[in-house]
Design an enzyme around this catalytic site. Structure first.
Site, PDB file in Angstrom:
ATOM      1  N   HIS A 176       0.877  -1.184   0.000  1.00 49.74           N
ATOM      2  CA  HIS A 176       0.000   0.000   0.000  1.00 49.74           C
ATOM      3  C   HIS A 176       0.916   1.236   0.000  1.00 49.74           C
ATOM      4  CE1 HIS A 176      -2.817   2.919   1.785  1.00 49.74           C
ATOM      5  NE2 HIS A 176      -3.787   2.076   1.477  1.00 49.74           N
TER       6      HIS A 176
ATOM      7  N   ASP B  63       3.381  -4.461   8.128  1.00 48.64           N
ATOM      8  CA  ASP B  63       2.150  -3.695   7.950  1.00 48.64           C
ATOM      9  C   ASP B  63       1.002  -4.696   8.090  1.00 48.64           C
ATOM     10  OD1 ASP B  63      -0.132  -2.560   6.973  1.00 48.64           O
ATOM     11  OD2 ASP B  63       0.745  -1.797   5.113  1.00 48.64           O
TER      12      ASP B  63
ATOM     13  N   GLN C 158      -4.223  -5.358   7.187  1.00 44.34           N
ATOM     14  CA  GLN C 158      -5.235  -6.290   6.684  1.00 44.34           C
ATOM     15  C   GLN C 158      -5.181  -7.657   7.369  1.00 44.34           C
ATOM     16  OE1 GLN C 158      -7.605  -5.318   4.882  1.00 44.34           O
ATOM     17  NE2 GLN C 158      -6.842  -3.422   3.987  1.00 44.34           N
TER      18      GLN C 158
ATOM     19  N   LYS D 177     -10.309  -0.587  10.626  1.00 47.28           N
ATOM     20  CA  LYS D 177     -10.506  -1.767   9.771  1.00 47.28           C
ATOM     21  C   LYS D 177     -10.865  -2.994  10.614  1.00 47.28           C
ATOM     22  CE  LYS D 177      -6.967  -0.193   6.491  1.00 47.28           C
ATOM     23  NZ  LYS D 177      -7.712   0.290   5.333  1.00 47.28           N
TER      24      LYS D 177
ATOM     25  N   CYS E 275      -4.887   2.408  -3.669  1.00 44.57           N
ATOM     26  CA  CYS E 275      -3.656   2.999  -3.091  1.00 44.57           C
ATOM     27  C   CYS E 275      -2.452   2.081  -3.314  1.00 44.57           C
ATOM     28  CB  CYS E 275      -3.811   3.313  -1.612  1.00 44.57           C
ATOM     29  SG  CYS E 275      -5.064   4.524  -1.256  1.00 44.57           S
TER      30      CYS E 275
HETATM   31  C1  LIG Z   1      -2.156  -3.015   3.703  1.00 45.41           C
HETATM   32  C2  LIG Z   1      -2.499  -1.608   4.113  1.00 45.41           C
HETATM   33  N1  LIG Z   1      -1.567  -0.835   4.654  1.00 45.41           N
HETATM   34  C3  LIG Z   1      -1.815   0.409   5.054  1.00 45.41           C
HETATM   35  C4  LIG Z   1      -3.070   0.966   4.890  1.00 45.41           C
HETATM   36  C5  LIG Z   1      -3.310   2.358   5.359  1.00 45.41           C
HETATM   37  O1  LIG Z   1      -4.227   2.368   6.400  1.00 45.41           O
HETATM   38  P1  LIG Z   1      -4.754   3.752   7.000  1.00 45.41           P
HETATM   39  O2  LIG Z   1      -5.434   4.445   5.876  1.00 45.41           O
HETATM   40  O3  LIG Z   1      -5.671   3.354   8.087  1.00 45.41           O
HETATM   41  O4  LIG Z   1      -3.559   4.483   7.460  1.00 45.41           O
HETATM   42  C6  LIG Z   1      -4.073   0.208   4.314  1.00 45.41           C
HETATM   43  C7  LIG Z   1      -5.405   0.785   4.086  1.00 45.41           C
HETATM   44  O5  LIG Z   1      -6.168   0.336   3.277  1.00 45.41           O
HETATM   45  C8  LIG Z   1      -3.787  -1.125   3.912  1.00 45.41           C
HETATM   46  O6  LIG Z   1      -4.728  -1.890   3.368  1.00 45.41           O
END
Ligand SMILES: Cc1ncc(COP(=O)(O)O)c(C=O)c1O
Length: 396
Positions: free
Chosen positions: A111, A187, A190, A213, A354
């Site tokens: 992401h 990270d 998910q 989430k 993203c």
């Molecule tokens: C794998 C992953 N990393 C990071 C993020 C970023 O999350 P946030 O927008 O809550 O900072 C997301 C959001 O969809 C994501 O799916």
């Protein structure tokens, strides 16, 4: 409570088919109630003062940290509350003392939130190496073994891809990082909402995820770090709440998570996040996982049988969660998402999610349609999704 019964705790599924939980999940009534209770009955600042309300609020805020630490098996480390995953990752990227020649290993699947903070470090002559997965988005562990060299300072990988739903071998990557002396950031945006995640067992140094989430409120996230890491990264924001002593000449930062949580935090958010983790735990992460797998299996089978539909990511349940990306020949993903909403009140995400480098790597000009499932989805909704896609395909 059984998973099937929890739907009564959510309003939106009573009239819409929400399949965009990878972006933001829905929020159940007990979580909303816990935040309202704070605002109505014991609203006060935390870590400051001695009156009765601040003492209650401070205790609940501390309890929230403890509960979230337990939830991710992170008792031995430090759990810092942030705004979201993006802020948590940025805190690590901005907090480490980078030297020219340091190397970061990450992947094209990330992401933007787990890519841009590292790409920006190229301005400090840090080398950023970006690995590419094999078919279906799964990485060969040898690729990491080769790329993580002695001068690799940090490896940053998403536990689960928000586009392909693939689960990456984080424990194996952690073992390589340990051998080479590299820090390992996972990270977990998910993964934490979808299956039991144990930071200690993974063996990572940093684990980042978002509250919104996992049934929690927006504006909540977590940066967990292994016990000695608080001495390695310097806080991004300092000021109220982060110090033990201050003179006009300088200051001594305090120990513990407060060092990294400058200013008045999102107190009701933290309380709601803890309540969300408790809600998930009460239902059972394994049970949630099994429920979503059942739905995912039905969706994958249904999509595979429709001509002109292509699934991006694993076609079976191995190494994946209920995030299913697909395209339909000759129809723009945004149009499909619009039609699903118009025809059947099914809400899915469309576009690049993203993850522009990944979308380019997959050769998908307009991105994908993504259905992301969670505990409040049902088999009937999956059948409706499949039937509506068939209808859309017939239109072309
Ligand atoms: C794998 C992953 N990393 C990071 C993020 C970023 O999350 P946030 O927008 O809550 O900072 C997301 C959001 O969809 C994501 O799916």
């Amino acid at each position: 409570m059984k998973i099937e019964d929890c739907i009564a705790d959510f309003q939106i599924p009573q009239y819409l088919h929400y399949m965009d939980s990878a972006a933001t999940s829905l929020i159940p009534e007990p979580v909303i109630a816990s935040m309202n209770e704070y605002d109505r009955h014991y609203r006060a600042n935390v870590g400051r003062g001695m009156h009765r309300l601040t003492r209650v609020a401070t205790q609940r805020y501390q309890d929230a940290h403890d509960l979230i630490s337990d939830f991710i098996g992170g008792k031995e480390g430090m759990t810092v509350f942030t705004k979201n995953t993006t802020e948590a990752i940025t805190m690590v990227a901005a907090g480490l003392d980078w030297q020219p020649g340091d190397r970061i290993v990450t992947t094209v699947v990330e992401h933007h939130s787990n890519l841009l903070p590292w790409l920006r470090l190229r301005q400090k002559d840090v080398e950023v190496v970006i690995l590419q997965p094999g078919q279906d988005g799964i990485f060969d562990i040898e690729a990491f073994d080769e790329a993580i060299t002695a001068n690799t300072r940090l490896v940053a990988v998403s536990h689960v891809s928000n586009v392909l739903g693939t689960v990456q071998p984080v424990r194996e990557i952690a073992a390589i990082c340990k051998k080479r002396g590299a820090y390992f950031l996972v990270d977990a945006a998910q993964s934490v909402p979808h299956f039991p995640v144990d930071a200690q067992q993974i063996g990572c140094d940093f684990l980042c995820f978002s509250g919104h989430k996992m049934l929690g409120p927006t504006g909540t996230g977590v940066l967990w770090m292994r016990d000695t890491m608080d001495a390695v990264i310097s806080p991004l924001i300092i000021g109220g709440g982060t110090v033990d002593d201050v003179t006009t000449e300088g200051y001594t930062l305090t120990d513990g998570y407060r060092r990294f949580e400058g200013g008045t935090p999102n107190i009701s958010g933290a309380i709601g996040l803890a309540q969300a983790a408790k809600y998930l735990e009460d239902l059972g992460m394994d049970a949630i996982c099994r429920h979503v797998r059942k739905l995912t299996k039905r969706l994958l089978t249904g999509l595979t049988e429709i001509d002109h539909v292509k699934i991006h990511g694993p076609q079976n349940l191995k190494n994946r969660i209920g995030v299913v990306s697909f395209t339909i020949d000759k129809i723009h993903p945004h149009e499909i998402a619009y039609l699903l909403d118009e025809k059947a009140a099914i809400l899915v995400r469309s576009g690049d999610h993203c993850c522009i480098p990944l979308i380019r790597y997959l050769g998908l000009e307009n991105g994908t349609v993504r259905a992301s499932l969670y505990l409040y989805n049902t088999l009937e909704e999956i059948d409706l999704l499949i039937e509506t896609i068939k209808e859309i395909v017939r239109m072309v």
